[in-house]
Design a protein around this motif. Structure first.
Motif, PDB file in Angstrom:
ATOM      1  N   HIS A  13       0.796  -1.354   0.127  1.00 40.78           N
ATOM      2  CA  HIS A  13       0.144   0.090  -0.185  1.00 40.78           C
ATOM      3  C   HIS A  13       0.924   1.488   0.154  1.00 40.78           C
ATOM      4  O   HIS A  13       1.837   0.744   0.005  1.00 40.78           O
ATOM      5  N   GLU A  26      -1.177  -0.290   9.295  1.00 35.26           N
ATOM      6  CA  GLU A  26      -0.760  -1.012   8.444  1.00 35.26           C
ATOM      7  C   GLU A  26       0.945  -0.466   7.517  1.00 35.26           C
ATOM      8  O   GLU A  26       1.815  -0.959   7.627  1.00 35.26           O
ATOM      9  N   HIS A  81       3.045  -6.623   4.302  1.00 33.60           N
ATOM     10  CA  HIS A  81       1.976  -6.280   4.746  1.00 33.60           C
ATOM     11  C   HIS A  81       1.358  -6.791   6.314  1.00 33.60           C
ATOM     12  O   HIS A  81       2.119  -7.166   6.970  1.00 33.60           O
ATOM     13  N   PHE A  82       0.455  -6.142   6.810  1.00 30.09           N
ATOM     14  CA  PHE A  82      -0.594  -7.031   8.307  1.00 30.09           C
ATOM     15  C   PHE A  82      -1.488  -6.682   7.913  1.00 30.09           C
ATOM     16  O   PHE A  82      -2.536  -5.787   6.335  1.00 30.09           O
ATOM     17  N   PHE A 312      -6.383  -8.885   0.435  1.00 30.59           N
ATOM     18  CA  PHE A 312      -5.243  -8.973   0.339  1.00 30.59           C
ATOM     19  C   PHE A 312      -4.350  -7.845   1.611  1.00 30.59           C
ATOM     20  O   PHE A 312      -3.702  -7.692   1.807  1.00 30.59           O
TER      21      PHE A 312
HETATM   22 ZN   LIG Z   1      -2.233  -5.182   2.939  1.00 30.58          ZN
END
Ligand SMILES: [Zn+2]
Length: 312
Positions: A13, A26, A81-82, A312
């Motif tokens: 992101h 995140e 990611h988280f 996602f």
């Molecule tokens: Zn993510």
């Protein structure tokens, strides 16, 4: 084991197309983990490129990293990611990785990452999950792994994350990868190069395979579905419940779908719903957090045909 020298790493992101928010953010935290991963991968001797985009829309966000990794000639792509599933969660949910397919190089490396991180950091081990519909997994020609560090809304995950810190997590991820290069023993991963394997998803999801299912439902159950090769609600509503003991063309189509979704342990698409098919269905259900009963009902049909996008 593949000869991995060049690794592209990105944080998921960006601050315009932001990631999940829970007890932690995140987009903020994945950048810290990413920096640590890069630091330790470089120490381990890899040629590493940071392919994290700047602020941009979500489509550019996804294509930027993949294109950079391709141009770099990376052997491995990591997207950090988280996760988030609930508004809030009391307790621990844990750590997982997503890859394109079972039995690949990505799968072997991901398994080592997950085990190392959970062992060193203490997150609950959710294992390696399969999903060929995720952009970064299907658009990369090299081995690719999406790492879900932990859940931003889970109280216990965030507590562990803060106590152990991003540096140890990055180090554990890098150690999982570096270790996997030294240990070349009995890994199914070595058999199967990811590069040859990523074409099935988009071809199969629309068109022929769906038409065959629609035809079969019409023929066997007088479903009256328009045979348009598009798996939408009108097809989903006519899908029957299929379980162990079933035989025939619908079972065969389910098996083919499992193979195309990366669950190669199903074996051959022979039209007989036996132990291996049931096991593969359970594995799919586990990956998508469905109830694990081995029975192909509505939610399982949806996951088989890719209506799970967005996770996602
Ligand atoms: Zn993510």
């Amino acid at each position: 084991m593949g000869n991995i020298k060049k690794i592209a790493v990105r944080a998921g992101h960006n601050f315009r197309a932001t990631g999940a928010r829970g007890l932690i953010d995140e987009t903020v935290e994945d950048r810290k983990v990413k920096d640590s991963v890069i630091k330790y991968l470089k120490k381990a001797g890899y040629d590493v490129l940071d392919v994290t985009p700047g602020d941009c829309d979500v489509n550019t966000d996804l294509s930027y990293g993949v294109n950079k990794a391709e141009n770099f000639g990376a052997d491995l792509f990591l997207s950090i990611h988280f996760d988030k599933c609930y508004d809030s969660y009391e307790g621990s949910l844990g750590h997982a990785c997503w890859v394109y397919k079972e039995g690949t190089e990505s799968y072997g490396i991901a398994k080592k990452i997950v085990n190392k991180v959970c062992e060193e950091v203490g997150f609950k081990n959710r294992g390696v999950k399969i999903n060929p519909s995720l952009y970064e997994l299907r658009k990369t020609s090299m081995s690719a792994i999406i790492i879900e560090t932990c859940f931003c809304e889970a109280t216990e995950d965030v507590k562990i994350y803060k106590e152990k810190g991003f540096d140890l997590i990055g180090k554990s991820i890098a150690t999982g990868i570096a270790g996997s290069i030294i240990d070349t023993s009995n890994n199914v991963a070595s058999e199967d190069n990811d590069k040859t394997n990523k074409k099935l998803w988009e071809i199969s999801i629309k068109g022929k395979e769906v038409k065959s299912l629609q035809n079969e439902l019409n023929k066997q159950f007088n479903a009256k579905i328009v045979v348009d090769g598009f798996f939408g609600d009108s097809t989903l509503n006519e899908c029957i419940i299929v379980k162990k003991g079933a035989r025939g063309n619908i079972t065969r189509l389910i098996q083919q779908r499992l193979i195309n979704r990366g669950y190669s342990s199903v074996g051959k698409a022979d039209g007989i719903f036996g132990d291996n098919t049931e096991k593969a269905i359970k594995r799919l259900q586990e990956c998508f957090d469905l109830s694990i009963d081995g029975i192909v009902g509505r939610n399982t049909w949806k996951c088989l045909y890719g209506l799970d996008k967005g996770k996602f």
